[in-house]
Design a protein around this motif. Structure first.
Motif, short mmCIF file in Angstrom:
data_model
loop_
_atom_site.label_atom_id
_atom_site.label_comp_id
_atom_site.label_asym_id
_atom_site.label_seq_id
_atom_site.Cartn_x
_atom_site.Cartn_y
_atom_site.Cartn_z
N ASN A 62 3.20 -37.47 -3.00
CA ASN A 62 2.46 -37.80 -1.77
C ASN A 62 3.36 -37.91 -0.55
O ASN A 62 3.01 -38.58 0.42
N THR B 83 1.41 -36.83 2.47
CA THR B 83 0.04 -37.34 2.60
C THR B 83 -0.01 -38.35 3.74
O THR B 83 0.73 -39.34 3.73
N TYR C 242 -0.08 -42.59 3.47
CA TYR C 242 0.23 -43.01 2.09
C TYR C 242 1.35 -44.04 2.14
O TYR C 242 2.33 -43.89 2.86
N ASN D 163 3.00 -42.28 6.96
CA ASN D 163 3.51 -42.26 5.59
C ASN D 163 4.86 -42.97 5.56
O ASN D 163 5.66 -42.81 6.47
#
Length: 129
Positions: free
Chosen positions: A31, A34, A37, A89
């Protein structure tokens, strides 16, 4: 009567911990791009605390301390509030790769110890040969 010592149980818990940690690190790496995240990591102290909840103390004196039965929390550390990337993130790929290498070393050490225990049992079964 127990056939094996408690060492096998401890080594099994170590393998379970490293397996769970491996999954979390792999999930963090997967991730990395992402948005929003936040990383998760297994905490050994939380894992140990969770596993010791099942222990029962044998009290022979009123001064002995009982194990508390407390809550069963997750064994993950929450994500930090920091952001490393512009998309919210906080996965630091270099840190995750270092944690992955550290976890692999821990797993290898536990597996080597487990192999040593089985080799000792093999020697006993063969009559010391």
């Amino acid at each position: 009567m127990k056939i094996f010592s408690g060492t096998f149980d401890v080594l099994e818990k170590g393998i379970q911990y490293s397996s769970q940690n491996q999954k979390m690190i792999a999930n963090n790496i997967a991730n990395v791009d992402t948005p929003n995240y936040k990383t998760q990591h297994a905490s050994f102290s939380s894992f140990l605390k969770k596993e010791t909840k099942t222990l029962q103390a044998h009290v022979t004196d009123h001064k002995h301390i009982q194990f508390s039965g407390g809550d069963r929390r997750k064994v993950t550390d929450g994500a930090l509030a920091s952001n490393y990337n512009h998309n919210g993130n906080n996965v630091d790929i270099d840190k995750e790769m270092a944690l992955l290498a550290e976890n692999q070393i821990f797993h290898s050490a536990v597996m080597d110890r487990l192999n040593g225990k089985f080799n000792s049992l093999k020697t006993v079964v063969r009559g010391g040969k």
